[in-house]
Each structure stands twice: as structure tokens, then as C-alpha cells.
Write a protein that holds these residues in place. Structure first.
Motif, PDB file in Angstrom:
ATOM      1  N   ASN A   1     -77.284 -50.791   2.942  1.00 22.53           N
ATOM      2  CA  ASN A   1     -76.104 -51.356   2.908  1.00 22.53           C
ATOM      3  C   ASN A   1     -74.828 -51.315   3.627  1.00 22.53           C
ATOM      4  OD1 ASN A   1     -77.521 -53.043   0.694  1.00 22.53           O
ATOM      5  ND2 ASN A   1     -76.906 -51.375  -0.657  1.00 22.53           N
ATOM      6  N   GLU A   2     -75.280 -50.610   4.915  1.00 25.09           N
ATOM      7  CA  GLU A   2     -74.328 -50.154   6.031  1.00 25.09           C
ATOM      8  C   GLU A   2     -74.696 -50.490   7.227  1.00 25.09           C
ATOM      9  OE1 GLU A   2     -71.248 -48.917   5.443  1.00 25.09           O
ATOM     10  OE2 GLU A   2     -71.235 -48.029   3.199  1.00 25.09           O
ATOM     11  N   PRO A   3     -73.798 -50.623   7.898  1.00 18.95           N
ATOM     12  CA  PRO A   3     -73.986 -50.845   9.648  1.00 18.95           C
ATOM     13  C   PRO A   3     -75.129 -50.052  10.177  1.00 18.95           C
ATOM     14  CG  PRO A   3     -71.727 -51.246   9.356  1.00 18.95           C
ATOM     15  CD  PRO A   3     -72.232 -50.487   8.072  1.00 18.95           C
ATOM     16  N   PHE A   4     -75.999 -50.461  10.835  1.00 14.29           N
ATOM     17  CA  PHE A   4     -76.681 -49.647  11.874  1.00 14.29           C
ATOM     18  C   PHE A   4     -76.000 -48.622  12.764  1.00 14.29           C
ATOM     19  CE2 PHE A   4     -79.273 -49.241  15.518  1.00 14.29           C
ATOM     20  CZ  PHE A   4     -80.659 -48.883  15.251  1.00 14.29           C
ATOM     21  N   GLU A   5     -77.013 -47.558  13.062  1.00 11.69           N
ATOM     22  CA  GLU A   5     -76.023 -46.798  13.983  1.00 11.69           C
ATOM     23  C   GLU A   5     -77.005 -46.406  15.281  1.00 11.69           C
ATOM     24  OE1 GLU A   5     -74.075 -44.026  10.346  1.00 11.69           O
ATOM     25  OE2 GLU A   5     -75.417 -43.062  11.533  1.00 11.69           O
ATOM     26  N   LEU A   6     -76.597 -46.525  16.495  1.00 11.46           N
ATOM     27  CA  LEU A   6     -77.513 -46.175  17.694  1.00 11.46           C
ATOM     28  C   LEU A   6     -76.608 -45.167  18.249  1.00 11.46           C
ATOM     29  CD1 LEU A   6     -79.790 -46.499  19.274  1.00 11.46           C
ATOM     30  CD2 LEU A   6     -78.260 -48.298  20.674  1.00 11.46           C
TER      31      LEU A   6
ATOM     32  N   HIS B   1     -93.656 -54.299  27.268  1.00 12.07           N
ATOM     33  CA  HIS B   1     -93.951 -53.468  28.294  1.00 12.07           C
ATOM     34  C   HIS B   1     -93.275 -53.538  29.747  1.00 12.07           C
ATOM     35  CE1 HIS B   1     -97.485 -50.931  29.161  1.00 12.07           C
ATOM     36  NE2 HIS B   1     -97.801 -51.788  30.421  1.00 12.07           N
ATOM     37  N   ASP B   2     -92.245 -53.218  29.326  1.00 17.11           N
ATOM     38  CA  ASP B   2     -91.081 -53.389  30.912  1.00 17.11           C
ATOM     39  C   ASP B   2     -90.625 -51.695  30.893  1.00 17.11           C
ATOM     40  OD1 ASP B   2     -89.330 -52.940  28.638  1.00 17.11           O
ATOM     41  OD2 ASP B   2     -87.876 -54.655  29.325  1.00 17.11           O
ATOM     42  N   GLY B   3     -90.994 -51.005  30.023  1.00 18.15           N
ATOM     43  CA  GLY B   3     -90.375 -49.336  30.284  1.00 18.15           C
ATOM     44  C   GLY B   3     -89.053 -49.346  29.616  1.00 18.15           C
ATOM     45  N   TRP B   4     -88.556 -49.957  28.898  1.00 20.90           N
ATOM     46  CA  TRP B   4     -87.295 -49.969  28.152  1.00 20.90           C
ATOM     47  C   TRP B   4     -87.895 -50.103  26.758  1.00 20.90           C
ATOM     48  CZ3 TRP B   4     -82.379 -48.849  30.384  1.00 20.90           C
ATOM     49  CH2 TRP B   4     -82.618 -49.025  31.922  1.00 20.90           C
ATOM     50  N   PRO B   5     -87.378 -49.044  25.637  1.00 21.69           N
ATOM     51  CA  PRO B   5     -87.728 -49.076  24.354  1.00 21.69           C
ATOM     52  C   PRO B   5     -86.757 -50.050  23.810  1.00 21.69           C
ATOM     53  CG  PRO B   5     -87.047 -46.804  25.029  1.00 21.69           C
ATOM     54  CD  PRO B   5     -86.813 -47.830  26.231  1.00 21.69           C
ATOM     55  N   ASP B   6     -87.725 -50.930  22.793  1.00 17.50           N
ATOM     56  CA  ASP B   6     -86.842 -51.896  22.126  1.00 17.50           C
ATOM     57  C   ASP B   6     -87.038 -51.316  20.824  1.00 17.50           C
ATOM     58  OD1 ASP B   6     -87.021 -53.917  24.208  1.00 17.50           O
ATOM     59  OD2 ASP B   6     -89.207 -53.881  23.851  1.00 17.50           O
ATOM     60  N   LEU B   7     -86.354 -52.041  19.613  1.00 19.85           N
ATOM     61  CA  LEU B   7     -86.130 -51.513  18.281  1.00 19.85           C
ATOM     62  C   LEU B   7     -86.467 -52.489  17.277  1.00 19.85           C
ATOM     63  CD1 LEU B   7     -82.693 -49.674  18.076  1.00 19.85           C
ATOM     64  CD2 LEU B   7     -85.014 -48.800  17.098  1.00 19.85           C
ATOM     65  N   TYR B   8     -87.413 -52.215  16.033  1.00 23.84           N
ATOM     66  CA  TYR B   8     -87.753 -52.825  15.058  1.00 23.84           C
ATOM     67  C   TYR B   8     -87.342 -52.191  13.909  1.00 23.84           C
ATOM     68  CZ  TYR B   8     -90.161 -55.748  12.332  1.00 23.84           C
ATOM     69  OH  TYR B   8     -90.924 -56.867  11.191  1.00 23.84           O
ATOM     70  N   CYS B   9     -86.216 -53.057  13.011  1.00 23.02           N
ATOM     71  CA  CYS B   9     -85.520 -52.415  11.891  1.00 23.02           C
ATOM     72  C   CYS B   9     -86.300 -53.241  10.665  1.00 23.02           C
ATOM     73  CB  CYS B   9     -84.402 -52.695  11.813  1.00 23.02           C
ATOM     74  SG  CYS B   9     -83.435 -52.033  13.220  1.00 23.02           S
ATOM     75  N   VAL B  10     -86.879 -52.234   9.778  1.00 26.30           N
ATOM     76  CA  VAL B  10     -87.442 -52.977   8.508  1.00 26.30           C
ATOM     77  C   VAL B  10     -86.430 -53.041   7.418  1.00 26.30           C
ATOM     78  CG1 VAL B  10     -89.329 -52.318   6.656  1.00 26.30           C
ATOM     79  CG2 VAL B  10     -89.593 -51.648   9.199  1.00 26.30           C
TER      80      VAL B  10
ATOM     81  N   ASP C   1     -76.922 -55.823  15.356  1.00 25.80           N
ATOM     82  CA  ASP C   1     -76.029 -55.942  13.785  1.00 25.80           C
ATOM     83  C   ASP C   1     -76.839 -55.872  12.469  1.00 25.80           C
ATOM     84  OD1 ASP C   1     -78.020 -58.181  14.255  1.00 25.80           O
ATOM     85  OD2 ASP C   1     -76.026 -59.714  13.955  1.00 25.80           O
ATOM     86  N   PHE C   2     -77.949 -55.145  12.478  1.00 21.65           N
ATOM     87  CA  PHE C   2     -78.651 -54.793  11.610  1.00 21.65           C
ATOM     88  C   PHE C   2     -77.896 -54.099  10.257  1.00 21.65           C
ATOM     89  CE2 PHE C   2     -82.002 -52.503   9.135  1.00 21.65           C
ATOM     90  CZ  PHE C   2     -82.647 -53.493   8.541  1.00 21.65           C
ATOM     91  N   VAL C   3     -78.389 -54.808   9.120  1.00 24.84           N
ATOM     92  CA  VAL C   3     -77.836 -54.074   8.017  1.00 24.84           C
ATOM     93  C   VAL C   3     -78.889 -53.928   6.972  1.00 24.84           C
ATOM     94  CG1 VAL C   3     -76.323 -54.112   5.915  1.00 24.84           C
ATOM     95  CG2 VAL C   3     -75.419 -54.773   8.175  1.00 24.84           C
ATOM     96  N   LEU C   4     -79.334 -52.706   6.489  1.00 26.98           N
ATOM     97  CA  LEU C   4     -80.383 -52.417   5.405  1.00 26.98           C
ATOM     98  C   LEU C   4     -80.044 -53.040   4.325  1.00 26.98           C
ATOM     99  CD1 LEU C   4     -83.051 -51.153   5.164  1.00 26.98           C
ATOM    100  CD2 LEU C   4     -81.879 -49.032   4.796  1.00 26.98           C
ATOM    101  N   ARG C   5     -80.649 -54.147   3.709  1.00 25.21           N
ATOM    102  CA  ARG C   5     -80.425 -54.424   2.212  1.00 25.21           C
ATOM    103  C   ARG C   5     -81.329 -54.070   1.453  1.00 25.21           C
ATOM    104  NH1 ARG C   5     -75.241 -56.619   3.160  1.00 25.21           N
ATOM    105  NH2 ARG C   5     -75.213 -57.875   5.215  1.00 25.21           N
ATOM    106  N   ASN C   6     -81.007 -53.544   0.357  1.00 26.68           N
ATOM    107  CA  ASN C   6     -81.710 -53.222  -0.817  1.00 26.68           C
ATOM    108  C   ASN C   6     -81.571 -53.941  -2.242  1.00 26.68           C
ATOM    109  OD1 ASN C   6     -79.489 -52.396  -1.957  1.00 26.68           O
ATOM    110  ND2 ASN C   6     -80.221 -50.230  -2.381  1.00 26.68           N
ATOM    111  N   ASP C   7     -80.814 -54.981  -2.233  1.00 19.17           N
ATOM    112  CA  ASP C   7     -80.654 -55.920  -3.415  1.00 19.17           C
ATOM    113  C   ASP C   7     -80.215 -55.222  -4.529  1.00 19.17           C
ATOM    114  OD1 ASP C   7     -80.121 -58.500  -3.890  1.00 19.17           O
ATOM    115  OD2 ASP C   7     -82.031 -58.978  -4.842  1.00 19.17           O
ATOM    116  N   ALA C   8     -79.635 -54.004  -4.507  1.00 21.61           N
ATOM    117  CA  ALA C   8     -79.159 -53.390  -5.687  1.00 21.61           C
ATOM    118  C   ALA C   8     -78.152 -54.020  -6.480  1.00 21.61           C
ATOM    119  CB  ALA C   8     -79.173 -51.799  -5.557  1.00 21.61           C
ATOM    120  N   ARG C   9     -78.451 -54.378  -7.739  1.00 20.14           N
ATOM    121  CA  ARG C   9     -77.265 -54.963  -8.564  1.00 20.14           C
ATOM    122  C   ARG C   9     -77.141 -54.306  -9.900  1.00 20.14           C
ATOM    123  NH1 ARG C   9     -79.020 -61.061  -7.883  1.00 20.14           N
ATOM    124  NH2 ARG C   9     -81.408 -60.099  -7.618  1.00 20.14           N
ATOM    125  N   GLY C  10     -77.306 -53.128  -9.934  1.00 16.88           N
ATOM    126  CA  GLY C  10     -77.218 -52.166 -11.046  1.00 16.88           C
ATOM    127  C   GLY C  10     -78.565 -51.995 -11.842  1.00 16.88           C
ATOM    128  N   ARG C  11     -79.614 -52.614 -11.787  1.00 17.15           N
ATOM    129  CA  ARG C  11     -80.722 -52.444 -12.498  1.00 17.15           C
ATOM    130  C   ARG C  11     -81.523 -51.038 -12.372  1.00 17.15           C
ATOM    131  NH1 ARG C  11     -84.831 -50.685 -14.478  1.00 17.15           N
ATOM    132  NH2 ARG C  11     -86.110 -51.975 -15.750  1.00 17.15           N
TER     133      ARG C  11
END
Length: 568
Positions: A457-462, A79-88, A51-61
Motif C-alpha cells: 500500500n505504498e509507492p514502488f521504489e527503484l 529482447h532489446d538488452g534493457w531490463p523491463d519490470l513486472y510487478c505482481v 506508478d505501481f502500488v502493491l494493493r492487499n485490500d486489507a480492511r481489518g479482517r
């Protein structure tokens, strides 16, 4: 995958001939039409637990940092052989602080059944500031993948503890991203690279602009509606950083000592490969409206050769808004070429490896000039999406501002020529958003490469790969004398259809890290012969390996000496 040599036109030659009627009509037809190919993908993110959403906190500046974030990483942290995901993720502005959970970075565990679970807080990976990208690799050779994050005015090294948690070891390791006390660099991307082949992963960091919220210029107009993001020319360039791994959990900043101390740029995506096949990993850095950098590794000493090698500028001799970058053999000649994305109207760049230490602009004859002109590309990757043995190009697309959303693109590679097949990939594939990072892995372990994409500011896509099934092989390499992640290993795969070459690396595209497993599409071939050139210099051969399997391969203790692989 053919081995014959190709003669490529330069961009200027192509334009000259096109103006005389040579192939111009066909080029326009390709760029406008996009014949559907056998590549099919489905976005499963809404129902898979991410359910990740990339937030940039843009408010017009219009703070400059708001538009260039969005990296992510594939990490098999358990280390189970199944790729996990990390979102910055981003942070509050102008404080650059994660003062609300909506700004947390997120770690999603792959449950092996198509569902992911958010395990961020248990892992201790919420992050600290306004972060940009991720790099994945086993820096301490304990068999566990660690995580390095880069961002605005501070980077972070997280050590994998092996129990589902991570420890912030930035200060003790000495990799904060600051050259001097009080120094505040803005890092966009990083790559793990064992530049001296001592068996320990070092860090190469791409820094962008000299920026602080208090001194950020106002561009476009004082009126809020007229305000715009500033051109990179408004900011000073920043230096590269290289940290040498001391092998004891600490690092030493050695940019000056290895020959890169005076190199400045506005660095974005970093790609790593041994482009001249000399056994030492090199790096390419795409720069935003500054000359690109090609870092040639001379047995542990670094030399920047972008101008001499022909990759500093495009075929017209101009710099573009370089964003993502990747190495890959696009024409099957055994040499690793370079692709780089740019903004709309600039076109993407494809630099073909001549095999003599130089590159030529092959953007026009491969079709990318016409195909990419209308699309602002960020994250990218040369990946074989249909398992036919040819590397396709996936690009995460989106403009700079909210009025410029775009759909992602897939350019299918057929014998070294690209065709835009985006219209046939799936019903929602061209959904317009401000896409940024993309990372690649076979998330469901079905032998087909999938793609994870962020959007501001939009939903993540897999995007799960639903293409027709063809033969494949996947390799997970583990170094013994070489670094444990085997980053920098060169793998040659031979079948009756031809020869493919891949490098082990996680640094792909824009501020992102893809799976460390090596993937080969084999088409109709039921088996392949493999030749692994380890960073230590050892060479390993595996004959007649059956297709459609995933192999864990450990570096042998004894050197095997087959006929050496040489570029022709």
C-alpha cells in the motif's frame, strides 16, 4: 575473494565467548553504528514512470494472505538488452478477484532513457487473482523470456509471443498449481530449474499454507482493534510441486516420481544453485516457522537433505520465520553459501558451505547476528553493489502489520564480514514502509546493479546505483544444447585479485525474479578470464576478457576441455 580457508565459530561458541567479553563491544558498535561505505543509491521511481502500488485490500479482517504478497520480476520481454519490470499485485478480499484496475499486475517497458512505460494492457498481463510472485525463464527455447505467476489457489503461465503480447497457456501446459481436481494450493514462489539437464526448463513451486477465506481463523481477539494475523502454526503445511517440461509446450507433475512427493512445508523464498558443483542445480527453500529444505539434485532425482546438511534450523537449533533466500559465495572460497532472512528478533541466517555437502552457521562471525536482529527481512539478494568483487547483502525490510514499517538495509561485504552501511546510502534509503519483494538488474546498463522494491500500500521504489565506478563485466548466456536461458550454468571469473563464482538463475530473494545476466565486479582489475560450465556438461574458456563490457555468449557446439574447476 581470497582462497584461504576460514575457521568459523558456531553461534553457540560465539555467544559463549561474547559473554566472556570476546569481541562483544565491537559487535555492538558495528550493529549500532554502520560506517558509511562507498555504496550510494537513489530512488528514481517517482519520476521514472513507474506508478505501481502493491494493493492487499486489507480492511481489518486480518486475512493471512494480506501480509505476504509482493513479488516482482525482471524480464527483458522485448529482447532489446534493457531490463523491463513486472510487478505482481493482490486482489479484492475475500473474493480473490481483480475486480478493479488498481489490483492489476503491471508490466513496465524500459525506454533506455531512465523512463518506463506501462504496457500492461497491450501485453495482456493484468493477471487473474490474488498473486504472490513471479518466475522468469524461456521455457520453450524460442529466445524470448516467459513469465510464470504464482498466487492463492491458482498459478498462471504466460508465453511470450515476441510481438509485445503474451498468451495465457496455463491449461494447455498443465501448470495451474493444482495437484488434483478441486485442489487449492497457495503458492508463494517458483523457480525455473532444469533439474535433469535435458535442455528444457522445469518448474519448482514453493507452497505455503492450507488457507481459504471462509475458514480463516480469527486471532488476537474478536474486537477489530485487537485482531492480529495468525501464527503459521494455525495452518497445515502444503506440499512442494515440481513440473517436468516435456519439450512440447506441456508439463507433467512429477513431485512423487523424483522423490519429493511427501515433502511438506510452509515455503516462502526459493533459491537455486549447484551448491556441490556436480553439474546439477539444487534448491534451497526458506520456510516460515518450519524447517528449511535443501533439495539435493542427484542427476535428476531429488533428495531433501536439510537436516543432514545443517540448514534446516539456525545455529541454536530453532526454526525461524524464513522469508527470502539466496545463494552466493560470501567469503571468496569458491563455494556457494546460503543467506536467509527472518523477522525482527530472530536474526538472519548465513550458512557457510563447507565443501563436503554440509553447511555451518556463520551468522555470528560474519556479523549478521548483531546487524540483523532489529530488522524484519523479506526480499533479499547477494549482489556486488560497489563492484569490489565481494557480494553485499541487500534486504527489503518491513514488519507484518501497519505499525511495523521499516527501512531497507544494505550490509556491505568486506573480506567476508558484513557492515551495515544503510545510513550512508542515500537521504531516503531508510524510509520506513512494509517492504516485501526486491529484484536486481542493471536497469540503466551503466555497469552497476540497481534494485527494485515493492511495499504494501505504498509507492514502488527503484533504487539506482550511484556508487563510485569500478571495473565490471556482465554476461548474457544463451544455451544451445543447454536450456536457452542457461539457467544452471556456473561461471568462474578469475582476476589478479582472486576468483569469483556465479550461477545463472532468476530466482532470488522472496517471490521475485532478478535479471538473468551474470554480473561480476572486478574492482581495479582491467581484465578477467572466464570459465563457463554449461548445464549440458560443456565447458568454455575465455581468456583476458577486457573489463567494462556486456557480452552475449552462446554455448559452443564443440566441447572445450580446460583443467576442471573443483571445490577445495
Amino acid at each position: 575473494m581470497s582462497s584461504h580457508k576460514r575457521s568459523y565459530l558456531t553461534r553457540r561458541d560465539f555467544v559463549r565467548l561474547a559473554s566472556a567479553g570476546f569481541c562483544f563491544g565491537r559487535q555492538l558498535l558495528r550493529s549500532q553504528g554502520g560506517q558509511p561505505g562507498p555504496i550510494r543509491m537513489e530512488n528514481v521511481a517517482p519520476g521514472c514512470g513507474i506508478d505501481f502500488v502493491l494493493r492487499n485490500d486489507a480492511r481489518g479482517r486480518k486475512y493471512q494472505v494480506e501480509t505476504v504478497l509482493g513479488g516482482l520480476g525482471v524480464i527483458d520481454f522485448d529482447h532489446d538488452g534493457w531490463p523491463d519490470l513486472y510487478c505482481v499485485n493482490g486482489a479484492a478480499l475475500p473474493s480473490l478477484q481483480k475486480n478493479d484496475p488498481r489490483f492489476y499486475n503491471r508490466l513496465y517497458r524500459n525506454n533506455h532513457n531512465g523512463i518506463f512505460t506501462d504496457v500492461t494492457e497491450k501485453a495482456g498481463l493484468q493477471g487473474h487473482g490474488y498473486e504472490m510472485g513471479a518466475a522468469v525463464g524461456d521455457y520453450n527455447n524460442d529466445g524470448l523470456e516467459d513469465l510464470y505467476l504464482v498466487g492463492v489457489h491458482g498459478n498462471t503461465l504466460y508465453r511470450n509471443n515476441g510481438d509485445g503480447t503474451f498468451s495465457d497457456v496455463t491449461e494447455t501446459a498443465g501448470v495451474s498449481g493444482h495437484r488434483t481436481k478441486g485442489d487449492k494450493l497457495w503458492s508463494v514462489a517458483a523457480a525455473w530449474i532444469d533439474y535433469d539437464n535435458d535442455g528444457h526448463l522445469d518448474l519448482l513451486i514453493s507452497n505455503y499454507c492450507d488457507w481459504t477465506a471462509g475458514t480463516d481463523p480469527v486471532c488476537g481477539g474478536l474486537n477489530g482493534a485487537a485482531r492480529a494475523y495468525c501464527h503459521p502454526d494455525k495452518y497445515r503445511a502444503e506440499p512442494l510441486l515440481v513440473y517436468h517440461n516435456n519439450g512440447n509446450g506441456t508439463f507433467t507433475e512429477v513431485s512423487q516420481e523424483i522423490g519429493l512427493g511427501k515433502i511438506l512445508g510452509k515455503g516462502m523464498g526459493v533459491a537455486v544453485a549447484d551448491f556441490d558443483a556436480d553439474g546439477f542445480a539444487d534448491a534451497f527453500i526458506a520456510n516460515d516457522n518450519a524447517r528449511n529444505l535443501l533439495i539435493h539434485n542427484l542427476a535428476g532425482k531429488m533428495k531433501e537433505i536439510g537436516l543432514e546438511a545443517g540448514v534446516a534450523y539456525n545455529g541454536d537449533g530453532r526454526q525461524i520465520s524464513g522469508m527470502g533466500a539466496d545463494f552466493g559465495d560470501i567469503d571468496g572460497d569458491g563455494r556457494l553459501d546460503i543467506v536467509m532472512t527472518g523477522l525482527r528478533g530472530e536474526t538472519y541466517e548465513l550458512f557457510r558451505n563447507r565443501g563436503d555437502g554440509t553447511f555451518e552457521d556463520a551468522s555470528a562471525p560474519t556479523g549478521l547476528v548483531g546487524l540483523s536482529r532489529g530488522w524484519s527481512g523479506w526480499g533479499c539478494g547477494l549482489v556486488d553493489l560497489d563492484n569490489d568483487g565481494w557480494l553485499d547483502l541487500f534486504v527489503a525490510c518491513g514488519g507484518l502489520d501497519t505499525n511495523e514499517p521499516q527501512g531497507n538495509r544494505i550490509f556491505r561485504n568486506q573480506n567476508g564480514h558484513f557492515t551495515d552501511v544503510s545510513s550512508g546510502v542515500g537521504p531516503d534509503f531508510r524510509t520506513a514502509r512494509l517492504h516485501r519483494g526486491v529484484a536486481f538488474a542493471d536497469f540503466d546498463n551503466d555497469g552497476r546493479i540497481d534494485a527494485a522494491v515493492t511495499a504494501i500500500n505504498e509507492p514502488f521504489e527503484l533504487w539506482m546505483n550511484r556508487s563510485p565506478v569500478q571495473h565490471w563485466l556482465q554476461l548474457r548466456l544463451s544455451g544451445t544444447r543447454s536450456n536457452r536461458s542457461a539457467i544452471g550454468a556456473r561461471v568462474v571469473c578469475r582476476t589478479s585479485q582472486g576468483t569469483q563464482v556465479r550461477m545463472v538463475t532468476s530466482s532470488v530473494g522472496y517471490a521475485s525474479a532478478s535479471d538473468l545476466r551474470v554480473h561480476f565486479g572486478l574492482g581495479a582489475s582491467p581484465a578477467a578470464s572466464l570459465e563457463i560450465h554449461w548445464p549440458s556438461g560443456r565447458v568454455q574458456k575465455l581468456e583476458q576478457v577486457a573489463a567494462d563490457q556486456r557480452l552475449d555468449i552462446e554455448e559452443p557446439g564443440q566441447v572445450v576441455l580446460p583443467p576442471p574447476f573443483r571445490l577445495k
